[in-house]
Design an enzyme around this catalytic site. Structure first.
Site, PDB file in Angstrom:
ATOM      1  CD  GLU A 233       0.087  -3.806  -0.372  1.00 11.48           C
ATOM      2  OE1 GLU A 233       0.004  -3.692   1.012  1.00 11.48           O
ATOM      3  OE2 GLU A 233      -0.641  -3.137  -1.105  1.00 11.48           O
TER       4      GLU A 233
ATOM      5  NE  ARG B  79      -7.193  -0.514   6.811  1.00 13.88           N
ATOM      6  CZ  ARG B  79      -6.762  -0.871   5.683  1.00 13.88           C
ATOM      7  NH1 ARG B  79      -7.430  -1.352   4.758  1.00 13.88           N
ATOM      8  NH2 ARG B  79      -5.547  -0.130   5.132  1.00 13.88           N
TER       9      ARG B  79
ATOM     10  CG  ASP C  96      -3.272  -2.470  -3.553  1.00 16.32           C
ATOM     11  OD1 ASP C  96      -2.654  -1.784  -3.912  1.00 16.32           O
ATOM     12  OD2 ASP C  96      -4.305  -2.726  -2.789  1.00 16.32           O
TER      13      ASP C  96
ATOM     14  CG  ASN D  45     -10.303  -6.502   1.327  1.00 18.17           C
ATOM     15  OD1 ASN D  45      -9.388  -5.622   1.088  1.00 18.17           O
ATOM     16  ND2 ASN D  45     -11.502  -6.189   2.023  1.00 18.17           N
TER      17      ASN D  45
ATOM     18  CG  ASP E 140      -7.247  -4.850  -2.235  1.00 17.12           C
ATOM     19  OD1 ASP E 140      -7.680  -5.767  -1.550  1.00 17.12           O
ATOM     20  OD2 ASP E 140      -6.292  -4.367  -2.183  1.00 17.12           O
TER      21      ASP E 140
END
Length: 181
Positions: free
Chosen positions: A126, A26, A123, A90, A110
């Site tokens: 993930e 990002r 997450d 983060n 996060d």
């Protein structure tokens, strides 16, 4: 940043997050710098263009103070909303800064903090998928889990970006700089 110098108050920088495999995740364009020191950079995004890894673009909706540190494996985004300040934290590598951008590796985990103080770890699934896929070392796994503890301690004790005085100070500073330009 130009000519090897750190960005100064009022400068605009680009922020780029990457994944562990080196792929771009990002990009935030035109974050205003509020403070730089040897170890930290504080900035502000306000209607900042964000570009996702798939090319999608969107614009941030509210002012957000961003905090990066060279020694901590997290960065903090304090979003100033009508119902109070929300935080998105983060778990990520400490930042590096070059002529192109402030850069870090996003490690998926996060922590979100709501205006009422509720905290959520996000997450985790993930993180486990990417840990297996990209072979995060045991050292990285350990450091990230230790820094979650540090982050939670900061939240509980309203340290740094989690303090109302900090948010007020840096938002006022942003408005002063904006008026000057």
């Amino acid at each position: 940043m130009k000519d090897g110098r750190l960005p100064r108050e009022g400068d605009f920088i680009t922020i780029k997050s990457y994944k562990h495999d080196g792929s771009l995740h990002r990009t935030w364009r035109d974050t205003m710098v509020l403070k730089t020191s040897e170890n930290e950079i504080i900035g502000l995004n306000d209607h900042t263009v964000v570009i996702e890894d798939d090319g999608r673009r969107w614009v941030t909706r509210e002012p957000a103070i961003v905090y990066f540190h060279r020694k901590y494996w997290f960065n903090i985004v304090a979003m100033l909303r009508d119902n109070g300040v929300s935080y998105y934290c983060n778990l990520a590598s400490p930042f590096v800064l070059d002529k192109e951008a402030l850069k870090y590796i996003d490690y998926d985990l996060d922590v979100k903090v709501f205006p009422d103080g509720e905290r959520r770890l996000l997450d985790a699934d993930e993180y486990e998928q990417h840990r297996a896929k990209w072979h995060y070392s045991n050292d990285i796994d350990y450091v990230l889990k230790e820094h979650v503890k540090i982050l939670v301690d900061w939240i509980k004790n309203e340290r740094g970006p989690f303090s109302k005085a900090y948010v007020d100070l840096w938002y006022r500073r942003y408005l002063e700089i904006k008026r000057r330009n």
